[in-house]
Design a protein around this motif. Sequence first.
Motif, mmCIF file in Angstrom:
data_model
loop_
_atom_site.group_PDB
_atom_site.id
_atom_site.type_symbol
_atom_site.label_atom_id
_atom_site.label_comp_id
_atom_site.label_asym_id
_atom_site.label_seq_id
_atom_site.Cartn_x
_atom_site.Cartn_y
_atom_site.Cartn_z
ATOM 1 N N SER A 151 1.026 -1.386 -0.442
ATOM 2 C CA SER A 151 -0.202 -0.031 -0.035
ATOM 3 C C SER A 151 0.805 1.551 0.026
ATOM 4 C CB SER A 151 -1.141 -0.013 1.483
ATOM 5 O OG SER A 151 -0.103 0.214 2.380
ATOM 6 N N GLY A 152 2.632 1.073 -0.039
ATOM 7 C CA GLY A 152 3.591 2.567 0.230
ATOM 8 C C GLY A 152 3.020 2.611 1.911
ATOM 9 N N GLU A 153 2.569 2.464 2.626
ATOM 10 C CA GLU A 153 2.449 2.682 3.811
ATOM 11 C C GLU A 153 3.627 3.013 4.589
ATOM 12 O OE1 GLU A 153 0.412 2.136 8.351
ATOM 13 O OE2 GLU A 153 -0.590 1.621 6.820
ATOM 14 N N ILE A 154 4.587 1.958 4.405
ATOM 15 C CA ILE A 154 5.989 1.352 4.112
ATOM 16 C C ILE A 154 6.880 1.230 3.563
ATOM 17 C CG2 ILE A 154 7.702 -0.640 5.854
ATOM 18 C CD1 ILE A 154 5.478 -1.047 7.790
ATOM 19 N N ASP A 155 8.083 1.624 3.128
ATOM 20 C CA ASP A 155 8.903 2.087 2.094
ATOM 21 C C ASP A 155 10.323 1.442 2.888
ATOM 22 O OD1 ASP A 155 10.632 1.964 -0.190
ATOM 23 O OD2 ASP A 155 10.933 4.285 -0.031
ATOM 24 N N PRO A 156 10.429 0.104 2.312
ATOM 25 C CA PRO A 156 12.071 -0.901 2.732
ATOM 26 C C PRO A 156 12.724 -0.065 1.977
ATOM 27 C CG PRO A 156 10.805 -2.208 1.648
ATOM 28 C CD PRO A 156 9.553 -1.346 1.975
ATOM 29 N N THR A 157 12.444 0.095 0.833
ATOM 30 C CA THR A 157 14.005 1.137 0.178
ATOM 31 C C THR A 157 14.698 1.956 0.853
ATOM 32 O OG1 THR A 157 12.404 2.367 -0.771
ATOM 33 C CG2 THR A 157 12.389 -0.112 -2.007
ATOM 34 N N ILE A 158 14.022 2.622 1.538
ATOM 35 C CA ILE A 158 15.296 3.420 2.105
ATOM 36 C C ILE A 158 16.126 3.503 2.767
ATOM 37 C CG2 ILE A 158 12.945 4.867 2.787
ATOM 38 C CD1 ILE A 158 13.634 4.370 5.144
ATOM 39 N N PHE A 187 21.262 -3.901 -3.124
ATOM 40 C CA PHE A 187 20.275 -4.886 -4.175
ATOM 41 C C PHE A 187 20.714 -5.732 -4.568
ATOM 42 C CE2 PHE A 187 17.518 -5.654 -7.587
ATOM 43 C CZ PHE A 187 16.762 -5.487 -7.372
ATOM 44 N N VAL A 188 20.689 -6.571 -5.070
ATOM 45 C CA VAL A 188 21.503 -7.985 -6.061
ATOM 46 C C VAL A 188 20.709 -8.096 -7.377
ATOM 47 C CG1 VAL A 188 22.880 -9.972 -6.057
ATOM 48 C CG2 VAL A 188 22.430 -8.813 -4.110
ATOM 49 N N GLN A 189 21.586 -7.269 -8.142
ATOM 50 C CA GLN A 189 20.384 -7.442 -9.706
ATOM 51 C C GLN A 189 20.618 -8.557 -10.237
ATOM 52 O OE1 GLN A 189 21.151 -3.763 -12.091
ATOM 53 N NE2 GLN A 189 21.787 -5.134 -13.351
ATOM 54 N N THR A 190 20.214 -9.806 -10.919
ATOM 55 C CA THR A 190 20.287 -10.979 -11.817
ATOM 56 C C THR A 190 19.394 -10.343 -13.024
ATOM 57 O OG1 THR A 190 17.985 -11.668 -11.292
ATOM 58 C CG2 THR A 190 19.929 -12.095 -9.604
ATOM 59 N N LYS A 191 19.674 -11.126 -14.097
ATOM 60 C CA LYS A 191 18.887 -10.770 -15.363
ATOM 61 C C LYS A 191 17.509 -10.957 -15.073
ATOM 62 C CE LYS A 191 18.893 -16.153 -16.563
ATOM 63 N NZ LYS A 191 20.070 -16.807 -18.061
ATOM 64 N N PHE A 192 17.102 -11.220 -14.187
ATOM 65 C CA PHE A 192 15.240 -10.660 -14.080
ATOM 66 C C PHE A 192 14.754 -9.756 -13.301
ATOM 67 C CE2 PHE A 192 17.196 -15.433 -14.223
ATOM 68 C CZ PHE A 192 16.445 -16.087 -15.437
ATOM 69 N N SER A 193 15.553 -8.662 -12.875
ATOM 70 C CA SER A 193 15.682 -8.152 -11.708
ATOM 71 C C SER A 193 14.707 -6.559 -12.251
ATOM 72 C CB SER A 193 16.621 -6.928 -11.271
ATOM 73 O OG SER A 193 17.710 -8.228 -10.334
ATOM 74 N N ASP A 194 13.845 -6.310 -12.454
ATOM 75 C CA ASP A 194 13.267 -5.047 -13.055
ATOM 76 C C ASP A 194 14.345 -4.037 -12.848
ATOM 77 O OD1 ASP A 194 10.462 -6.148 -13.653
ATOM 78 O OD2 ASP A 194 10.066 -5.837 -12.177
ATOM 79 N N PRO A 195 13.673 -2.686 -13.929
ATOM 80 C CA PRO A 195 14.997 -1.874 -13.592
ATOM 81 C C PRO A 195 15.177 -1.170 -12.150
ATOM 82 C CG PRO A 195 13.869 -1.649 -15.872
ATOM 83 C CD PRO A 195 13.016 -2.908 -14.597
ATOM 84 N N PRO A 196 15.649 -0.124 -11.717
ATOM 85 C CA PRO A 196 15.656 -0.011 -10.119
ATOM 86 C C PRO A 196 14.395 1.107 -10.100
ATOM 87 C CG PRO A 196 18.014 0.708 -11.174
ATOM 88 C CD PRO A 196 16.521 0.172 -12.619
ATOM 89 N N ALA A 197 13.937 1.391 -8.994
ATOM 90 C CA ALA A 197 12.180 2.182 -8.647
ATOM 91 C C ALA A 197 12.790 3.517 -8.062
ATOM 92 C CB ALA A 197 11.883 1.550 -8.104
ATOM 93 N N LYS A 198 12.073 3.632 -8.996
ATOM 94 C CA LYS A 198 12.109 5.757 -8.194
ATOM 95 C C LYS A 198 12.659 5.815 -6.875
ATOM 96 C CE LYS A 198 9.910 10.300 -8.903
ATOM 97 N NZ LYS A 198 8.703 10.414 -8.864
ATOM 98 N N GLY A 199 13.841 7.070 -6.811
ATOM 99 C CA GLY A 199 14.158 7.071 -5.601
ATOM 100 C C GLY A 199 15.452 5.515 -4.923
ATOM 101 N N THR A 200 15.415 5.098 -5.470
ATOM 102 C CA THR A 200 16.213 3.520 -5.177
ATOM 103 C C THR A 200 18.040 3.881 -6.209
ATOM 104 O OG1 THR A 200 16.053 1.795 -7.256
ATOM 105 C CG2 THR A 200 14.703 2.229 -4.861
ATOM 106 N N PRO A 201 18.943 3.602 -5.330
ATOM 107 C CA PRO A 201 20.583 3.412 -5.970
ATOM 108 C C PRO A 201 19.809 3.274 -7.904
ATOM 109 C CG PRO A 201 20.323 2.645 -3.963
ATOM 110 C CD PRO A 201 19.238 2.667 -4.149
ATOM 111 N N SER A 202 21.137 3.724 -8.281
ATOM 112 C CA SER A 202 21.116 3.114 -9.766
ATOM 113 C C SER A 202 22.421 1.841 -9.168
ATOM 114 C CB SER A 202 21.649 4.361 -11.202
ATOM 115 O OG SER A 202 22.498 5.051 -10.484
ATOM 116 N N LEU A 203 22.423 1.281 -10.419
ATOM 117 C CA LEU A 203 23.367 -0.017 -10.960
ATOM 118 C C LEU A 203 25.099 0.559 -10.322
ATOM 119 C CD1 LEU A 203 24.224 -2.636 -10.900
ATOM 120 C CD2 LEU A 203 24.315 -2.413 -13.544
ATOM 121 N N THR A 204 26.005 0.192 -9.474
ATOM 122 C CA THR A 204 26.545 0.505 -8.881
ATOM 123 C C THR A 204 27.926 -0.682 -9.707
ATOM 124 O OG1 THR A 204 26.693 1.303 -7.042
ATOM 125 C CG2 THR A 204 28.825 1.034 -7.286
ATOM 126 N N ARG A 205 28.960 -0.172 -10.513
ATOM 127 C CA ARG A 205 30.430 -1.172 -10.954
ATOM 128 C C ARG A 205 31.032 -1.269 -9.954
ATOM 129 N NH1 ARG A 205 27.681 -4.352 -14.516
ATOM 130 N NH2 ARG A 205 26.098 -3.537 -15.720
#
Length: 206
Positions: A151-158, A187-205
Amino acid sequence: MAAYYAFQKGASRVIGIDNNWRLEWAQSKLPKLEVLNFGKIPSGSSVPTELRKMVDKGVDCALECAAGEYAKGYGHKIEMALGMETDTSEILNEMILSVKKFGSIGITGVYAGYTNHLNIGAIMENGIRLIGNGQAPVLKYWEELLQKIQSGEIDPTIMLSHRIDLEDVAKAYRIFDAKEEKMMKVFVQTKFSDPPAKGTPSLTRL
């Protein structure tokens, strides 16, 4: 996340305690969060003393979210090195002396076995309760928490500080263990992961 949920459950004030950049990082996510840097406490003072200056008679509840392996003083460092204890009681004693009479303390950090010098007398004399210790009763709360996340009441991405590729996990462990690059939760990205959600970190090499 503990501070975030404390506010969610109605806490009027939450004070985070640490000694590095994580305090500023947490405040950037939770502006209402008050902080105490134990590395900058004046000589002769202590965490309980400083907390009682901030909160008259002490806090209602104290949560330990670190672990018992990080000794501060030489005494505990020596005892742990000699195998006389597996965990330090320093943070626990700070909590015991920081809560008001009949307050509560909860231990969520990892403690492996035994500790010395625990202030059991203060627990008894002040009627302090130990609650919410150890493993979380996941089956009791997961449906409620999932609904609040959906519902968006809790945002674990912070909690997220980094997004990495799966093949970089080993490098990330070394960086995290060395407390480098301000790495918190990853967040560990695999080939099945969705693109980064709004406000979350972009990919770090790494």
